[in-house]
Design a protein around this motif. Structure first.
Motif, PDB file in Angstrom:
ATOM      1  N   ALA A 222       0.985  -1.167   0.083  1.00  0.00           N
ATOM      2  CA  ALA A 222      -0.123  -0.055  -0.023  1.00  0.00           C
ATOM      3  C   ALA A 222       0.930   1.302   0.200  1.00  0.00           C
ATOM      4  N   SER A 223       0.677   2.182  -0.962  1.00  0.00           N
ATOM      5  CA  SER A 223       1.419   3.509  -0.997  1.00  0.00           C
ATOM      6  C   SER A 223       0.968   4.455  -0.008  1.00  0.00           C
ATOM      7  N   THR A 224       1.621   5.409   0.194  1.00  0.00           N
ATOM      8  CA  THR A 224       0.986   6.443   1.100  1.00  0.00           C
ATOM      9  C   THR A 224      -0.207   7.125   0.266  1.00  0.00           C
ATOM     10  N   ARG A 225      -0.190   7.360  -1.104  1.00  0.00           N
ATOM     11  CA  ARG A 225      -1.477   7.722  -1.913  1.00  0.00           C
ATOM     12  C   ARG A 225      -2.696   6.847  -1.277  1.00  0.00           C
ATOM     13  N   LEU A 226      -2.585   5.706  -1.148  1.00  0.00           N
ATOM     14  CA  LEU A 226      -3.673   4.724  -1.095  1.00  0.00           C
ATOM     15  C   LEU A 226      -4.274   5.082   0.156  1.00  0.00           C
ATOM     16  N   ILE A 227      -3.168   4.990   1.430  1.00  0.00           N
ATOM     17  CA  ILE A 227      -3.709   5.290   2.745  1.00  0.00           C
ATOM     18  C   ILE A 227      -4.233   6.694   3.041  1.00  0.00           C
ATOM     19  N   VAL A 228      -3.791   7.460   2.087  1.00  0.00           N
ATOM     20  CA  VAL A 228      -4.210   8.901   2.041  1.00  0.00           C
ATOM     21  C   VAL A 228      -6.022   9.023   1.705  1.00  0.00           C
ATOM     22  N   ASN A 229      -5.935   8.087   0.696  1.00  0.00           N
ATOM     23  CA  ASN A 229      -7.391   7.990   0.045  1.00  0.00           C
ATOM     24  C   ASN A 229      -8.161   7.317   1.249  1.00  0.00           C
ATOM     25  N   ALA A 230      -7.901   6.444   1.697  1.00  0.00           N
ATOM     26  CA  ALA A 230      -8.490   5.802   2.909  1.00  0.00           C
ATOM     27  C   ALA A 230      -8.820   6.703   4.129  1.00  0.00           C
ATOM     28  N   ALA A 231      -7.724   7.298   4.426  1.00  0.00           N
ATOM     29  CA  ALA A 231      -8.186   8.302   5.358  1.00  0.00           C
ATOM     30  C   ALA A 231      -9.050   9.338   4.938  1.00  0.00           C
ATOM     31  N   ARG A 232      -9.190   9.934   3.905  1.00  0.00           N
ATOM     32  CA  ARG A 232     -10.196  10.789   3.312  1.00  0.00           C
ATOM     33  C   ARG A 232     -11.642  10.147   3.403  1.00  0.00           C
ATOM     34  N   LEU A 233     -11.622   8.938   3.245  1.00  0.00           N
ATOM     35  CA  LEU A 233     -12.943   8.232   3.186  1.00  0.00           C
ATOM     36  C   LEU A 233     -13.429   7.982   4.604  1.00  0.00           C
ATOM     37  N   ILE A 234     -12.569   7.703   5.496  1.00  0.00           N
ATOM     38  CA  ILE A 234     -12.960   7.751   6.859  1.00  0.00           C
ATOM     39  C   ILE A 234     -13.166   9.064   7.543  1.00  0.00           C
ATOM     40  N   ARG A 235     -12.560  10.082   7.227  1.00  0.00           N
ATOM     41  CA  ARG A 235     -12.852  11.361   7.530  1.00  0.00           C
ATOM     42  C   ARG A 235     -14.221  11.757   7.193  1.00  0.00           C
ATOM     43  N   HIS A 236     -14.870  11.246   6.200  1.00  0.00           N
ATOM     44  CA  HIS A 236     -15.860  11.501   5.619  1.00  0.00           C
ATOM     45  C   HIS A 236     -16.977  10.582   6.049  1.00  0.00           C
ATOM     46  N   GLY A 237     -16.555   9.803   6.989  1.00  0.00           N
ATOM     47  CA  GLY A 237     -17.726   8.909   7.790  1.00  0.00           C
ATOM     48  C   GLY A 237     -17.782   7.461   7.606  1.00  0.00           C
ATOM     49  N   ILE A 238     -16.782   6.904   6.635  1.00  0.00           N
ATOM     50  CA  ILE A 238     -16.863   5.846   6.194  1.00  0.00           C
ATOM     51  C   ILE A 238     -16.170   4.865   7.160  1.00  0.00           C
ATOM     52  N   ALA A 239     -16.494   3.681   7.654  1.00  0.00           N
ATOM     53  CA  ALA A 239     -16.195   2.784   8.720  1.00  0.00           C
ATOM     54  C   ALA A 239     -14.611   2.541   8.186  1.00  0.00           C
TER      55      ALA A 239
END
Length: 270
Positions: A222-239
């Motif tokens: 997993a790249s930094t880009r991918l976990i940044v994407n995941a973090a943005r989803l989490i910040r938006h309310g996704i589990a």
């Protein structure tokens, strides 16, 4: 006829991009650009090479023209070609020629993906000549001091058929990029996405686990880009686990056995 004059303003970076240096790459790039030396960025996908180029464009106050290289990229795609416009034949500069004419940065992303005969066109720009031959115009274009050529590639995807030739490689100053150290990567996630430190720490830990699977089922972790994407989803309310499933796990592999392993790693952390 020639096409309209070069309009380069659209390539300018107006606001400072967020970038966390890993070492002295900023100083080296500035020194290389100041001496007319081309720069090669080496590193895995999503580790910050493109963000670094955006930052250096802003820092040096030079527009950056980015070309995403691919198998069908021809020399004419870079240099330019004649086109029919309004019933007239006009010459249209390619991105490399636009960058040379205007003294911009030209960034050829994933250079090894381009055709071998295409990369040869950059050779005269990469030595003391700093020239771009435009054969169809009978023009020998001299690069101004502000012009800077930068290329990137991912050594992890190298093969016999897609390697950077020594005749090309040895013309560049090389900067080696990798994934940030865990504490820096946590800081990047917090600043980029607004998630809390605890969440960022779990995501970075999960990413590190997947990177340990490189060459053991995964081509890349997993790249930094991918976990940044995941973090943005989490910040938006996704589990968190659902965010990682869609932004990380499914992006890494389609192999069900490897996907099962990645999911287990995700569950152990999140």
């Amino acid at each position: 006829m020639s096409a309209n004059p070069v309009r380069i303003e659209e390539y300018a970076i107006r606001q400072e991009p967020y970038y966390e240096p890993a070492g002295n790459e900023i100083d080296i790039f500035e020194a290389a650009a100041g001496n007319g030396l081309p720069v090669l960025l080496k590193g895995p996908t999503g580790c910050g090479k493109t963000r670094f180029m955006e930052y250096m464009s802003w820092r040096l106050d030079r527009p950056v023209i980015t070309v995403s290289c691919h198998d069908d990229l021809s020399a004419s795609d870079l240099v330019g070609r004649y086109l029919i416009k309004g019933g007239e034949t006009v010459w249209v500069d390619g991105p490399l020629t636009r960058a040379v004419r205007s003294g911009a940065i030209c960034y050829l992303d994933e250079i090894v993906e381009a055709r071998k005969d295409t990369t040869v066109v950059i050779h005269p720009l990469c030595d003391d000549r700093r020239l771009l031959p435009i054969e169809k115009l009978g023009e020998l274009l001299e690069a101004p001091p502000e012009f800077c050529l930068t290329v990137s590639y991912n050594p992890g995807y190298q093969s016999v058929l897609k390697d950077l030739k020594q005749s090309t490689r040895q013309r560049f100053v090389a900067l080696d990029f990798s994934y940030p150290q865990p504490d820096r990567e946590v800081e990047i996630l917090v600043k980029e996405t607004g998630v809390n430190t605890a969440t960022a720490t779990m995501l970075v830990r999960f990413a590190g686990m997947t990177r340990n699977l490189k060459d053991n089922g995964l081509t890349e972790g997993a790249s930094t880009r991918l976990i940044v994407n995941a973090a943005r989803l989490i910040r938006h309310g996704i589990a968190p686990r659902q965010a990682c499933e869609t932004a990380v796990n499914q992006a890494l592999t389609d192999d069900e056995e490897i996907l099962k392993t990645v999911r287990e790693l995700c569950a152990s952390v999140l």
